[in-house]
Design a protein around this motif. Structure first.
Motif, short mmCIF file in Angstrom:
data_model
loop_
_atom_site.label_atom_id
_atom_site.label_comp_id
_atom_site.label_asym_id
_atom_site.label_seq_id
_atom_site.Cartn_x
_atom_site.Cartn_y
_atom_site.Cartn_z
N PRO B 13 44.18 38.68 36.34
CA PRO B 13 44.22 39.92 37.11
C PRO B 13 43.18 39.93 38.24
CG PRO B 13 44.02 40.36 34.75
CD PRO B 13 43.71 38.91 34.98
N PHE B 46 38.34 39.02 41.44
CA PHE B 46 38.80 38.98 40.05
C PHE B 46 38.33 40.19 39.24
CE2 PHE B 46 39.12 34.68 41.51
CZ PHE B 46 40.29 34.23 40.91
N VAL B 47 39.18 40.61 38.31
CA VAL B 47 38.84 41.68 37.37
C VAL B 47 38.12 41.05 36.19
CG1 VAL B 47 39.74 43.55 35.92
CG2 VAL B 47 40.91 42.96 38.07
N ASP B 48 36.96 41.56 35.84
CA ASP B 48 36.23 41.05 34.68
C ASP B 48 36.83 41.60 33.39
OD1 ASP B 48 34.41 39.75 36.34
OD2 ASP B 48 33.03 41.46 36.37
N GLU B 49 36.63 40.85 32.29
CA GLU B 49 37.07 41.38 31.00
C GLU B 49 36.28 42.66 30.70
OE1 GLU B 49 36.54 38.85 27.53
OE2 GLU B 49 38.55 39.42 26.87
N TYR B 50 36.99 43.65 30.18
CA TYR B 50 36.43 44.97 29.84
C TYR B 50 36.08 45.82 31.06
CZ TYR B 50 36.24 42.42 25.48
OH TYR B 50 36.58 41.63 24.41
N GLU B 51 36.64 45.49 32.19
CA GLU B 51 36.46 46.27 33.42
C GLU B 51 37.80 46.89 33.81
OE1 GLU B 51 34.33 45.39 37.71
OE2 GLU B 51 35.82 43.94 37.04
N TRP B 52 37.81 48.18 34.14
CA TRP B 52 39.03 48.81 34.64
C TRP B 52 39.36 48.20 36.00
CZ3 TRP B 52 40.91 53.78 32.52
CH2 TRP B 52 40.15 54.25 31.45
N VAL B 53 40.65 48.08 36.32
CA VAL B 53 41.00 47.50 37.62
C VAL B 53 40.45 48.37 38.76
CG1 VAL B 53 42.99 46.07 36.95
CG2 VAL B 53 43.35 48.49 37.52
N ALA B 54 40.44 49.69 38.59
CA ALA B 54 39.91 50.57 39.64
C ALA B 54 38.42 50.31 39.87
CB ALA B 54 40.15 52.03 39.27
N ASP B 55 37.69 50.08 38.79
CA ASP B 55 36.26 49.79 38.92
C ASP B 55 36.04 48.43 39.59
OD1 ASP B 55 35.64 52.18 37.72
OD2 ASP B 55 35.25 51.31 35.74
#
Lengths: 148, 148
Positions: B13, B46-55
Motif C-alpha cells: 500500500p 509507502f504506508v507503514d504497518e499500523y498507520e492509517w492511509v490518511a495519516d
C-alpha cells in the motif's frame, strides 16, 4: 524492490464489496464466515500480488457468493490498524451490482440477502462502519471522511 | 497472521496526494524525485504497518514538501500492477489543501507549484493518469472508473 524498502513491514491490501442485487432494492449480500473470525461480513478478501484491486473484488465476490458482480464505483478505503485483529489490512471497498441468488462457498458458509438493519447479527471487522457509511451515502450522497 | 495467508505475496500500500494551495487555483504541488525513478511526481510514499492511509498521506506530504496538508477527500485507488516498475503498489490518492510554499526534502529534490498542463515534464509512475482523472473530476465532477 529498492533496497531501502526491504526493512519495512507494510499493511496488506484487501477488498470488500457492497453487492446490490437486481430486484432487491435496499438490501445487500452478506456472508456468514466459515473461518475465524466467525460471524457475518461483507464478501471480500486479500489482493494478490500483480492483481488489480478491482479484479480482486470481482474474484472474491465470485468465490464467496457465486455472483458475477459488475463494479459500479469505488466507495472508500478503510485502514484502521485495529480493523482486523489478525494483521493490519487496508481495504478498498467497492459498490457492485449482480443478478441471481448468492450461494456461499470458499470462505463463506452461507450467503444471505437482506436490508442491513434486518441482519440481526453483528458484523465482524469494521464492516458495521462500512455498511453505515454506505447507508448514509445512499440516503444523502455523503461520502465518508478521508480518514476511515 | 493466519497460517493460510503466509504463503501469499501481496502488493504494497502507498499513498499519493493532490495538494491544492490557498491562493493558487488550478495548480498542484509536484516534486522532482531525488531517487529512482527520477522525474516529476505527486508527493507520496509507502504506508507503514499500523498507520492509517490518511495519516501516511499527511506524513509524506510533510516529509517531501514541508506542507501541513488538510485532507479534503479520498479521490481514488490506483493499482495497475505495472504502475511502479520496482514492485506492485496499490496507491490510495487523496485531495488535500495547504497554505504556504512547498520546499522539497526527503525523497524530493525540489517542489514546484504549477498547473498540471504547464509542468512541461513527464510524470513518473501512473501520475499522469491520476492528474488527468483529477482534472476531469474538477471540471465535470466525474470520478474515475472502478478499475484504475
Amino acid at each position: 524492490m529498492s533496497g531501502d524498502q526491504k526493512q519495512y513491514k507494510n499493511p496488506k491490501p484487501t477488498v470488500d464489496i457492497l453487492i446490490e442485487l437486481d430486484g432487491r432494492p435496499g438490501e445487500l449480500v452478506f456472508i456468514e464466515r466459515a473461518n475465524e473470525p466467525r460471524g457475518f461480513a461483507l464478501p471480500g478478501g486479500f489482493v494478490d500480488e500483480y492483481e488489480w484491486v478491482a479484479d480482486a473484488a470481482v474474484r472474491e465476490a465470485k468465490e464467496e457468493t457465486g455472483l458475477d458482480v459488475e463494479l459500479i464505483e469505488l466507495f472508500h478505503v478503510y485502514s484502521d490498524p485495529s480493523r482486523d485483529k489478525r494483521m493490519h489490512t487496508v481495504s478498498t471497498v467497492f459498490i457492485g451490482r449482480a443478478k441471481g441468488t448468492p450461494v456461499g462457498s470458499d470462505d463463506a458458509a452461507r450467503a444471505v440477502v437482506c436490508a442491513p438493519d434486518k441482519l440481526g447479527k453483528p458484523l465482524v471487522f469494521d464492516h458495521a462502519t462500512i455498511v453505515a457509511d454506505y447507508a448514509a451515502y445512499k440516503a444523502r450522497g455523503v461520502r465518508p471522511p478521508p480518514k476511515r
